[in-house]
Design a protein around this motif. Structure first.
Motif, mmCIF file in Angstrom:
data_model
loop_
_atom_site.group_PDB
_atom_site.id
_atom_site.type_symbol
_atom_site.label_atom_id
_atom_site.label_comp_id
_atom_site.label_asym_id
_atom_site.label_seq_id
_atom_site.Cartn_x
_atom_site.Cartn_y
_atom_site.Cartn_z
ATOM 1 N N TRP A 23 0.831 -1.202 0.000
ATOM 2 C CA TRP A 23 0.000 0.000 0.000
ATOM 3 C C TRP A 23 0.875 1.266 0.000
ATOM 4 O O TRP A 23 0.627 2.203 -0.753
ATOM 5 C CB TRP A 23 -0.941 -0.011 1.195
ATOM 6 C CG TRP A 23 -1.786 1.212 1.337
ATOM 7 C CD1 TRP A 23 -1.849 2.052 2.415
ATOM 8 C CD2 TRP A 23 -2.705 1.742 0.376
ATOM 9 N NE1 TRP A 23 -2.748 3.061 2.176
ATOM 10 C CE2 TRP A 23 -3.283 2.896 0.923
ATOM 11 C CE3 TRP A 23 -3.085 1.365 -0.902
ATOM 12 C CZ2 TRP A 23 -4.218 3.669 0.246
ATOM 13 C CZ3 TRP A 23 -4.023 2.141 -1.579
ATOM 14 C CH2 TRP A 23 -4.573 3.272 -0.999
ATOM 15 N N VAL A 24 1.915 1.277 0.806
ATOM 16 C CA VAL A 24 2.826 2.423 0.860
ATOM 17 C C VAL A 24 3.540 2.594 -0.481
ATOM 18 O O VAL A 24 3.708 3.717 -0.973
ATOM 19 C CB VAL A 24 3.824 2.265 2.039
ATOM 20 C CG1 VAL A 24 4.897 3.327 2.000
ATOM 21 C CG2 VAL A 24 3.072 2.305 3.367
ATOM 22 N N GLN A 25 3.948 1.499 -1.092
ATOM 23 C CA GLN A 25 4.599 1.573 -2.409
ATOM 24 C C GLN A 25 3.638 2.149 -3.456
ATOM 25 O O GLN A 25 4.043 2.959 -4.300
ATOM 26 C CB GLN A 25 5.071 0.179 -2.845
ATOM 27 C CG GLN A 25 6.227 -0.351 -2.034
ATOM 28 C CD GLN A 25 6.488 -1.823 -2.299
ATOM 29 O OE1 GLN A 25 5.568 -2.600 -2.541
ATOM 30 N NE2 GLN A 25 7.760 -2.206 -2.249
ATOM 31 N N ILE A 26 2.382 1.751 -3.406
ATOM 32 C CA ILE A 26 1.386 2.255 -4.353
ATOM 33 C C ILE A 26 1.201 3.763 -4.171
ATOM 34 O O ILE A 26 1.125 4.517 -5.147
ATOM 35 C CB ILE A 26 0.048 1.501 -4.190
ATOM 36 C CG1 ILE A 26 0.199 0.073 -4.705
ATOM 37 C CG2 ILE A 26 -1.096 2.226 -4.909
ATOM 38 C CD1 ILE A 26 -0.949 -0.844 -4.350
ATOM 39 N N VAL A 32 4.551 10.106 -7.174
ATOM 40 C CA VAL A 32 5.588 10.459 -8.150
ATOM 41 C C VAL A 32 4.986 10.628 -9.551
ATOM 42 O O VAL A 32 5.294 11.592 -10.252
ATOM 43 C CB VAL A 32 6.726 9.422 -8.139
ATOM 44 C CG1 VAL A 32 7.664 9.609 -9.312
ATOM 45 C CG2 VAL A 32 7.497 9.514 -6.830
ATOM 46 N N LEU A 33 4.123 9.716 -9.942
ATOM 47 C CA LEU A 33 3.534 9.806 -11.280
ATOM 48 C C LEU A 33 2.662 11.051 -11.440
ATOM 49 O O LEU A 33 2.733 11.730 -12.460
ATOM 50 C CB LEU A 33 2.735 8.547 -11.602
ATOM 51 C CG LEU A 33 3.556 7.270 -11.796
ATOM 52 C CD1 LEU A 33 2.638 6.076 -12.061
ATOM 53 C CD2 LEU A 33 4.576 7.436 -12.910
ATOM 54 N N THR A 57 13.034 6.644 -7.914
ATOM 55 C CA THR A 57 11.855 6.082 -7.245
ATOM 56 C C THR A 57 11.568 4.675 -7.753
ATOM 57 O O THR A 57 11.265 3.777 -6.963
ATOM 58 C CB THR A 57 10.627 6.992 -7.456
ATOM 59 O OG1 THR A 57 10.924 8.297 -6.959
ATOM 60 C CG2 THR A 57 9.419 6.444 -6.741
ATOM 61 N N GLY A 58 11.672 4.459 -9.060
ATOM 62 C CA GLY A 58 11.465 3.119 -9.614
ATOM 63 C C GLY A 58 12.433 2.096 -9.033
ATOM 64 O O GLY A 58 12.040 0.996 -8.661
ATOM 65 N N LEU A 83 10.814 9.233 2.049
ATOM 66 C CA LEU A 83 11.058 9.508 0.632
ATOM 67 C C LEU A 83 9.892 10.289 0.032
ATOM 68 O O LEU A 83 10.094 11.228 -0.739
ATOM 69 C CB LEU A 83 11.285 8.207 -0.142
ATOM 70 C CG LEU A 83 11.515 8.366 -1.644
ATOM 71 C CD1 LEU A 83 12.773 9.189 -1.919
ATOM 72 C CD2 LEU A 83 11.602 7.005 -2.304
ATOM 73 N N GLY A 84 8.671 9.923 0.389
ATOM 74 C CA GLY A 84 7.496 10.650 -0.092
ATOM 75 C C GLY A 84 7.506 12.104 0.360
ATOM 76 O O GLY A 84 7.171 13.006 -0.409
#
Length: 182
Positions: A23-26, A32-33, A57-58, A83-84
């Motif tokens: 969920w955090v990765q999403i 970023v997108l 980020t990727g 990071l976010g």
């Protein structure tokens, strides 16, 4: 297992640390997108800061997908929170997105609250993040007073959607009395 099922399991109340990390990765990917891709700065000539943000980020998202134990997954999720926060500060400060990108700071705060409610992280880590968020917000507002919020509805919409989903997760946790404070 398809992507929709995987995401659905990631946001299921009472989910595991592995699903929480997903969920955090999403959320980070969405941030970023929606912050970088619509930006006119991305389409200028040369390989600049927006491209670096996308590439780094990727890579970080791929690295955080490596199997680990539950404790490490929670630490990785916390690193992604930071990071976010950094992505918000950098994309706003360098004009990649407008001040509307600050909505993701609220998204990260609510995501942290979900983790704290599920007892994945301590309140001390939530407090540390909130202090960092406050400092970042003050610095952004001091150095970008002319920036408006109306020119980037994509970031506002994505941040609002992720924040609403996090509020839903907290509500469900309270409603099912999971980790309810006495």
């Amino acid at each position: 297992m398809n992507f929709i099922t995987y995401v659905k399991e990631a946001v299921t109340p009472g989910g595991t640390p592995a699903r929480y990390l997903v969920w955090v990765q999403i959320i980070l990917l969405g941030q970023v997108l929606t912050s970088v891709v619509p930006s006119p700065v991305l389409y200028e000539t040369g390989f600049g800061l927006p491209e670096w943000i996308l590439v780094i980020t990727g890579i970080i998202l791929l690295v955080t997908s490596i199997p680990a134990n539950d404790h490490r997954k929670i630490l990785l999720a916390y690193a992604l929170y930071l990071l976010g926060l950094l992505v918000s500060a950098v994309t706003i400060s360098y004009g990649i997105t407008s001040l509307s990108g600050i909505v993701f700071m609220l998204t990260w705060a609510m995501t942290l609250f979900v983790a704290e409610r599920r007892e994945y992280i301590s309140f001390d880590l939530v407090t540390l993040f909130m202090v960092l968020m406050l400092v970042s917000s003050v610095v952004l507002l001091m150095f970008n007073p002319k920036m408006g919020v109306a020119d980037n509805w994509i970031v506002l919409s994505a941040g609002g959607l992720f924040t609403a989903l996090d509020i839903y997760l907290v509500y469900i946790d309270f409603g099912s009395k999971r980790n309810f404070y006495q």
